[in-house]
Design an enzyme around this catalytic site. Sequence first.
Site, PDB file in Angstrom:
ATOM      1  N   ASP A  68       0.904  -1.140  -0.003  1.00 38.85           N
ATOM      2  CA  ASP A  68       0.232  -0.025  -0.024  1.00 38.85           C
ATOM      3  C   ASP A  68       0.867   1.139  -0.083  1.00 38.85           C
ATOM      4  N   LEU A  69       0.667   2.180  -0.678  1.00 40.56           N
ATOM      5  CA  LEU A  69       1.527   3.283  -1.159  1.00 40.56           C
ATOM      6  C   LEU A  69       1.475   4.208   0.411  1.00 40.56           C
ATOM      7  N   GLN A  93      -6.159   7.157  -4.887  1.00 42.12           N
ATOM      8  CA  GLN A  93      -7.530   7.413  -4.789  1.00 42.12           C
ATOM      9  C   GLN A  93      -7.896   8.398  -6.146  1.00 42.12           C
ATOM     10  N   SER A 135      -2.401  14.736 -13.424  1.00 40.40           N
ATOM     11  CA  SER A 135      -3.550  14.839 -14.119  1.00 40.40           C
ATOM     12  C   SER A 135      -3.756  16.233 -14.491  1.00 40.40           C
ATOM     13  N   GLU A 137      -6.595  17.450 -13.809  1.00 42.64           N
ATOM     14  CA  GLU A 137      -7.341  17.856 -13.004  1.00 42.64           C
ATOM     15  C   GLU A 137      -6.308  19.168 -12.108  1.00 42.64           C
ATOM     16  N   TYR A 159      -8.287  15.843  -4.399  1.00 39.19           N
ATOM     17  CA  TYR A 159      -7.542  14.749  -5.218  1.00 39.19           C
ATOM     18  C   TYR A 159      -6.536  15.826  -6.076  1.00 39.19           C
ATOM     19  N   HIS A 189      -8.883   9.692 -19.510  1.00 34.85           N
ATOM     20  CA  HIS A 189      -8.879   8.582 -20.611  1.00 34.85           C
ATOM     21  C   HIS A 189      -9.635   7.532 -20.151  1.00 34.85           C
ATOM     22  N   GLY A 195     -13.469   2.076 -14.439  1.00 37.30           N
ATOM     23  CA  GLY A 195     -14.117   2.134 -13.121  1.00 37.30           C
ATOM     24  C   GLY A 195     -15.769   2.658 -13.613  1.00 37.30           C
ATOM     25  N   THR A 200     -18.025   8.232 -18.054  1.00 35.91           N
ATOM     26  CA  THR A 200     -18.160   7.625 -19.374  1.00 35.91           C
ATOM     27  C   THR A 200     -18.799   6.373 -19.085  1.00 35.91           C
ATOM     28  N   GLY A 221     -24.855  14.233 -12.577  1.00 41.16           N
ATOM     29  CA  GLY A 221     -24.606  15.471 -11.842  1.00 41.16           C
ATOM     30  C   GLY A 221     -24.563  16.763 -13.066  1.00 41.16           C
TER      31      GLY A 221
HETATM   32  P1  NDP Z   1      -7.843   3.438 -11.080  1.00 40.97           P
HETATM   33  O1  NDP Z   1      -8.771   3.991 -10.055  1.00 40.97           O
HETATM   34  O2  NDP Z   1      -8.659   2.455 -11.968  1.00 40.97           O
HETATM   35  O3  NDP Z   1      -6.856   2.696 -10.124  1.00 40.97           O
HETATM   36  C1  NDP Z   1      -6.076   2.884  -9.247  1.00 40.97           C
HETATM   37  C2  NDP Z   1      -5.436   2.037  -8.857  1.00 40.97           C
HETATM   38  O4  NDP Z   1      -4.719   2.321  -7.498  1.00 40.97           O
HETATM   39  C3  NDP Z   1      -6.024   0.674  -8.399  1.00 40.97           C
HETATM   40  O5  NDP Z   1      -5.206  -0.702  -8.725  1.00 40.97           O
HETATM   41  C4  NDP Z   1      -5.935   0.726  -6.858  1.00 40.97           C
HETATM   42  O6  NDP Z   1      -6.218  -0.293  -6.090  1.00 40.97           O
HETATM   43  C5  NDP Z   1      -4.621   1.260  -6.392  1.00 40.97           C
HETATM   44  N1  NDP Z   1      -4.629   2.088  -5.124  1.00 40.97           N
HETATM   45  C6  NDP Z   1      -5.527   3.006  -4.708  1.00 40.97           C
HETATM   46  N2  NDP Z   1      -5.013   3.374  -3.475  1.00 40.97           N
HETATM   47  C7  NDP Z   1      -3.711   2.764  -3.324  1.00 40.97           C
HETATM   48  C8  NDP Z   1      -3.049   2.583  -2.107  1.00 40.97           C
HETATM   49  N3  NDP Z   1      -3.323   3.538  -1.167  1.00 40.97           N
HETATM   50  N4  NDP Z   1      -1.916   2.089  -2.175  1.00 40.97           N
HETATM   51  C9  NDP Z   1      -1.672   1.079  -3.418  1.00 40.97           C
HETATM   52  N5  NDP Z   1      -2.631   0.947  -4.595  1.00 40.97           N
HETATM   53  C10 NDP Z   1      -3.777   1.759  -4.365  1.00 40.97           C
HETATM   54  O7  NDP Z   1      -7.283   4.654 -11.890  1.00 40.97           O
HETATM   55  P2  NDP Z   1      -6.657   4.696 -13.403  1.00 40.97           P
HETATM   56  O8  NDP Z   1      -6.212   3.512 -13.747  1.00 40.97           O
HETATM   57  O9  NDP Z   1      -7.770   5.163 -14.284  1.00 40.97           O
HETATM   58  O10 NDP Z   1      -5.800   5.910 -13.232  1.00 40.97           O
HETATM   59  C11 NDP Z   1      -4.221   5.478 -12.930  1.00 40.97           C
HETATM   60  C12 NDP Z   1      -3.474   6.551 -12.239  1.00 40.97           C
HETATM   61  O11 NDP Z   1      -3.571   7.757 -13.251  1.00 40.97           O
HETATM   62  C13 NDP Z   1      -4.251   7.283 -11.173  1.00 40.97           C
HETATM   63  O12 NDP Z   1      -3.174   7.842 -10.192  1.00 40.97           O
HETATM   64  C14 NDP Z   1      -5.165   8.549 -11.449  1.00 40.97           C
HETATM   65  O13 NDP Z   1      -5.069   9.307 -10.558  1.00 40.97           O
HETATM   66  C15 NDP Z   1      -4.249   8.924 -12.678  1.00 40.97           C
HETATM   67  N6  NDP Z   1      -4.913   9.696 -13.612  1.00 40.97           N
HETATM   68  C16 NDP Z   1      -5.996   8.935 -14.382  1.00 40.97           C
HETATM   69  C17 NDP Z   1      -6.468   9.496 -15.549  1.00 40.97           C
HETATM   70  C18 NDP Z   1      -7.773   8.861 -15.991  1.00 40.97           C
HETATM   71  O14 NDP Z   1      -8.180   9.510 -16.750  1.00 40.97           O
HETATM   72  N7  NDP Z   1      -7.860   7.591 -15.966  1.00 40.97           N
HETATM   73  C19 NDP Z   1      -5.998  10.880 -15.885  1.00 40.97           C
HETATM   74  C20 NDP Z   1      -4.932  11.317 -15.235  1.00 40.97           C
HETATM   75  C21 NDP Z   1      -4.285  10.849 -13.952  1.00 40.97           C
HETATM   76  P3  NDP Z   1      -7.543  -1.148  -6.002  1.00 40.97           P
HETATM   77  O15 NDP Z   1      -7.820  -2.065  -7.133  1.00 40.97           O
HETATM   78  O16 NDP Z   1      -7.262  -2.297  -4.779  1.00 40.97           O
HETATM   79  O17 NDP Z   1      -8.608  -0.308  -5.492  1.00 40.97           O
HETATM   80  P1  GDR Z   2     -12.920  13.405 -13.693  1.00 42.54           P
HETATM   81  O1  GDR Z   2     -13.741  12.172 -14.203  1.00 42.54           O
HETATM   82  O2  GDR Z   2     -13.490  14.122 -12.283  1.00 42.54           O
HETATM   83  O3  GDR Z   2     -12.522  14.312 -14.823  1.00 42.54           O
HETATM   84  O4  GDR Z   2     -11.526  12.723 -13.253  1.00 42.54           O
HETATM   85  P2  GDR Z   2     -15.294  11.688 -13.876  1.00 42.54           P
HETATM   86  O5  GDR Z   2     -15.446  10.965 -15.109  1.00 42.54           O
HETATM   87  O6  GDR Z   2     -15.721  11.491 -12.668  1.00 42.54           O
HETATM   88  O7  GDR Z   2     -16.079  13.338 -13.971  1.00 42.54           O
HETATM   89  C1  GDR Z   2     -16.107  13.808 -15.502  1.00 42.54           C
HETATM   90  C2  GDR Z   2     -16.939  15.002 -15.468  1.00 42.54           C
HETATM   91  O8  GDR Z   2     -18.415  14.419 -15.428  1.00 42.54           O
HETATM   92  C3  GDR Z   2     -19.308  15.280 -14.278  1.00 42.54           C
HETATM   93  N1  GDR Z   2     -20.423  14.628 -14.017  1.00 42.54           N
HETATM   94  C4  GDR Z   2     -20.274  13.154 -13.398  1.00 42.54           C
HETATM   95  N2  GDR Z   2     -19.279  12.679 -12.929  1.00 42.54           N
HETATM   96  C5  GDR Z   2     -19.386  11.602 -12.284  1.00 42.54           C
HETATM   97  N3  GDR Z   2     -18.353  10.517 -11.775  1.00 42.54           N
HETATM   98  N4  GDR Z   2     -20.477  10.875 -12.020  1.00 42.54           N
HETATM   99  C6  GDR Z   2     -21.676  11.540 -12.451  1.00 42.54           C
HETATM  100  O9  GDR Z   2     -22.843  11.019 -12.344  1.00 42.54           O
HETATM  101  C7  GDR Z   2     -21.473  12.611 -13.346  1.00 42.54           C
HETATM  102  N5  GDR Z   2     -22.328  13.777 -13.788  1.00 42.54           N
HETATM  103  C8  GDR Z   2     -21.526  14.756 -14.074  1.00 42.54           C
HETATM  104  C9  GDR Z   2     -18.267  15.339 -13.396  1.00 42.54           C
HETATM  105  O10 GDR Z   2     -18.691  16.631 -12.695  1.00 42.54           O
HETATM  106  C10 GDR Z   2     -16.874  15.977 -14.104  1.00 42.54           C
HETATM  107  O11 GDR Z   2     -17.050  17.266 -14.450  1.00 42.54           O
HETATM  108  C11 GDR Z   2     -10.863  11.711 -13.979  1.00 42.54           C
HETATM  109  C12 GDR Z   2     -10.434  10.782 -12.900  1.00 42.54           C
HETATM  110  O12 GDR Z   2      -9.683   9.481 -13.557  1.00 42.54           O
HETATM  111  C13 GDR Z   2      -9.064  11.481 -12.462  1.00 42.54           C
HETATM  112  O13 GDR Z   2      -8.366  10.327 -11.520  1.00 42.54           O
HETATM  113  C14 GDR Z   2      -8.240  12.029 -13.308  1.00 42.54           C
HETATM  114  O14 GDR Z   2      -7.000  12.593 -12.881  1.00 42.54           O
HETATM  115  C15 GDR Z   2      -9.023  13.106 -14.244  1.00 42.54           C
HETATM  116  O15 GDR Z   2     -10.040  12.036 -14.837  1.00 42.54           O
HETATM  117  C16 GDR Z   2      -8.194  13.527 -15.314  1.00 42.54           C
END
Ligand code: NDP
Ligand code: GDR
Length: 347
Positions: A68-69, A93, A135, A137, A159, A189, A195, A200, A221
């Site tokens: 765990d990180l 997270q 990110s 964000e 975050y 992406h 998740g 999306t 939302g």
């Molecule tokens: P996910 O939420 O799908 O995956 C997160 C991963 O981190 C899971 O494997 C989770 O484990 C693990 N994790 C969470 N907390 C801890 C911890 N305390 N110690 C060890 N492992 C942990 O994220 P994505 O794959 O979408 O994203 C990957 C990374 O990129 C993240 O850091 C995210 O913030 C960042 N990011 C993502 C973007 C996106 O659009 N997807 C854009 C920009 C940045 P478990 O399966 O057990 O929950």
């Molecule tokens: P984001 O992704 O916050 O950009 O972070 P998310 O898909 O959660 O939201 C995108 C936008 O959609 C709006 N929204 C909703 N979002 C969710 N989750 N659920 C809803 O019902 C809903 N309705 C509207 C949000 O308000 C937001 O504006 C993601 C994550 O993967 C981060 O870890 C990563 O860093 C960024 O993308 C880049």
Amino acid sequence: MQATQPKKALITGITGQDGSYLAELLLGKGYEVHGIIRRSSSFNTDRIEHLYADRHITGAKMFLHYGDLVDGMGMREVLSRVKPDEVYNLAAQSHVRVSYDQPVYTVQADALGTMNLLEAIRDTGLPTRIYQASSSEMYGKVRETPQTELTPFHPRSPYACAKVFSYWQTVNYREAYNMYAVNGILFNHESPRRGETFVTRKITRAATRIKEGLQDALYMGNLEAKRDWGFAGDYVEAMWLMLQQDKPEDYVIATGETHSVQEFLEVVFSQLNLDWKQYVKQDPKYFRPAEVDLLLGDATKAKKNLGWTPKVTFKGLADMMVKADWELAKRERVIAESEGKKVGSKR
Ligand code: NDP
Ligand code: GDR
């Protein structure tokens, strides 16, 4: 002549969306892949199940380690045992809305967790290269559009604040200790492995379940927020490229197109011949205390230095996700019917 050793990579967050695509990519390139997984009372390895081979089988190339990180000692122990050439810090997270419910934990994992890892690498004294998952964000309340590597940050959630901390620590370890440490500033992406609570995937799951008569409504939302959405499979390639350069540098990774949440709804529901307005309702629960209104990235630097460009378009991404989730919904329908549960008629 001695055979050359395969490169070793350690992926934190290997069970997540990006971790699974990255593990696939690196195994395909001949890497030995090590991943950190958290102990959980239910399986959390679904996304990497297809890559796993029993370690007793000759030729197994992927190894999982509990960790765990937040546990710095544990990270040191894994680092010094594995001695990876490359570390990809994807663990976090990662849910922005949830970071408002669990701000302190989010900072522990997404900010201090990165420190634990950077310190563990520094301790080993090895020339390990590290990729930090930064990110879009971090731009938050955007000061300029499109956003580049030079656009100032204005984070709008616990975050994003944690990610800004990790971004600067990564830069600082590069400058202070001459470490090969880089930030990929990735815009949103997505993929069929996204998740289910991210917007999306929430939409493609709900729309296909509505189509199969498994649910009647979708609560959302803010529909006006705009995001630069790409395909996760394309983006992990950029992560790898960033660690193969002569010089460690930070890069924006994005498609250069932005679309609203409503546009994503329209595309997905229309692919299923449904009218989204009939099913989508709003629930204040899904609004955020502070919103990021508009993200649009400029990945010119990545194109120039890394030769990276995205392959999957916005429409292609929506198609891919609808297709995968429709298959899933059809299977759910068959199971529900076999259990005698009431399902609606197909729309
Ligand atoms: P996910 O939420 O799908 O995956 C997160 C991963 O981190 C899971 O494997 C989770 O484990 C693990 N994790 C969470 N907390 C801890 C911890 N305390 N110690 C060890 N492992 C942990 O994220 P994505 O794959 O979408 O994203 C990957 C990374 O990129 C993240 O850091 C995210 O913030 C960042 N990011 C993502 C973007 C996106 O659009 N997807 C854009 C920009 C940045 P478990 O399966 O057990 O929950
Ligand atoms: P984001 O992704 O916050 O950009 O972070 P998310 O898909 O959660 O939201 C995108 C936008 O959609 C709006 N929204 C909703 N979002 C969710 N989750 N659920 C809803 O019902 C809903 N309705 C509207 C949000 O308000 C937001 O504006 C993601 C994550 O993967 C981060 O870890 C990563 O860093 C960024 O993308 C880049």
